[in-house]
Enzyme design. Structure first.
Site, short mmCIF file in Angstrom:
data_model
loop_
_atom_site.label_atom_id
_atom_site.label_comp_id
_atom_site.label_asym_id
_atom_site.label_seq_id
_atom_site.Cartn_x
_atom_site.Cartn_y
_atom_site.Cartn_z
N LYS A 141 -0.87 -3.94 -23.59
CA LYS A 141 -0.88 -2.83 -23.07
C LYS A 141 1.01 -3.13 -22.81
O LYS A 141 1.69 -2.51 -22.13
CB LYS A 141 -1.61 -2.95 -21.95
CG LYS A 141 -1.59 -1.45 -20.45
CD LYS A 141 -0.69 -2.13 -19.76
CE LYS A 141 0.17 -1.09 -18.13
NZ LYS A 141 0.73 -1.50 -17.27
N ASP B 86 -3.71 1.89 -20.31
CA ASP B 86 -3.86 1.38 -18.71
C ASP B 86 -4.79 2.59 -18.60
O ASP B 86 -5.98 3.11 -19.29
CB ASP B 86 -2.71 2.01 -18.17
CG ASP B 86 -2.32 3.70 -17.94
OD1 ASP B 86 -3.59 4.30 -18.50
OD2 ASP B 86 -2.24 3.86 -16.94
#
Length: 222
Positions: free
Chosen positions: A133, A152
DNA sequence: ATCCCGAGGG
DNA sequence: CCCTCTGGAT
């Protein structure tokens, strides 16, 4: 004549078509969508993104205003006083881990990369506190490299609600989304979904009544 | 699967 | 009080 029944576009769209259509509508709704973490360099974006774990971007921006004034280079973070760094990032939560990750990641940047940020996923993943991420944020936003979709909490939740994935593992969600969307949309899509998650499809109380995706969303609540 | 952990909303 | 916020490491 038969009474006209309400259309059910959800059933008519394939998952791929729904992904593309959702992205198209979000693009029209949020033309300004971009990274909301304040930063002026790849290093600042890395630090801000590490701090953003389980924390609002607004809170991160408050903290980094002071933080970025105090520390300018990877070497300065690496040489920082651990207790002082912890105190500066404290309000973002997980502050011991985050401070340690920043210090250790910056030490490694100095040791292995001349104090600069590397530009590949493989190299970024060697940094403590950095997984896909964070690496996708840095590559996509700081370097303009569409390495992947940023998964996310918002992207995970909303793509699940939209039926674009059945996975719960962020890495598997990411891989699926990358098959559904053209590469040049990976980063813009991420920013749009994150904005949508903050403004409309809020985790606690999704505002389906004012959601531009409601008619193609299998999870719509009336 | 569990831990890290503060701040704000309902 | 409980839930969530641009996750990652063990």
């Amino acid at each position: 004549m038969m009474p006209k029944k309400p259309a059910n576009p959800t059933a008519k769209l394939s998952v791929a078509a729904r992904a593309v259509e959702a992205n198209r509508r979000l693009a029209a709704t949020y033309p300004e969508a971009r990274c909301a973490l304040d930063h002026q360099s790849p290093l600042e974006l890395l630090v801000a993104t590490i701090l953003s774990a389980q924390c609002t971007d607004a809170r991160v921006n408050i903290v980094t205003r002071e933080l970025f004034r105090r520390y300018r280079t990877a070497a300065e973070y690496a040489a920082s006083d651990p207790a002082e760094l912890e105190e500066l990032v404290r309000s973002t939560g997980f502050y011991r881990n985050k401070a340690k990750h920043i210090r250790e990641a910056c030490s490694l940047l100095v040791r292995d990369f001349g104090g600069e940020l590397p530009r590949t996923m493989e190299e970024l993943l060697t940094l403590p506190g950095v997984a896909r991420k964070t690496a996708n944020v840095v590559l996509g936003t700081a370097f303009g490299i569409a390495s992947g979709v940023v998964v996310d909490t918002h992207v995970g939740r909303i793509t699940g609600l939209l039926g674009l994935t059945r996975q719960t593992d962020p890495v598997k969600i990411e891989a699926g989304l990358e098959r559904l969307l053209p590469r040049d949309q990976w980063i813009p899509f991420s920013h749009r979904v994150i904005l949508h998650g903050r403004a409309v499809c809020i985790a606690r109380r999704p505002a389906c009544a004012r959601c531009v995706l409601a008619d193609i969303c299998p999870s719509r609540q009336d």
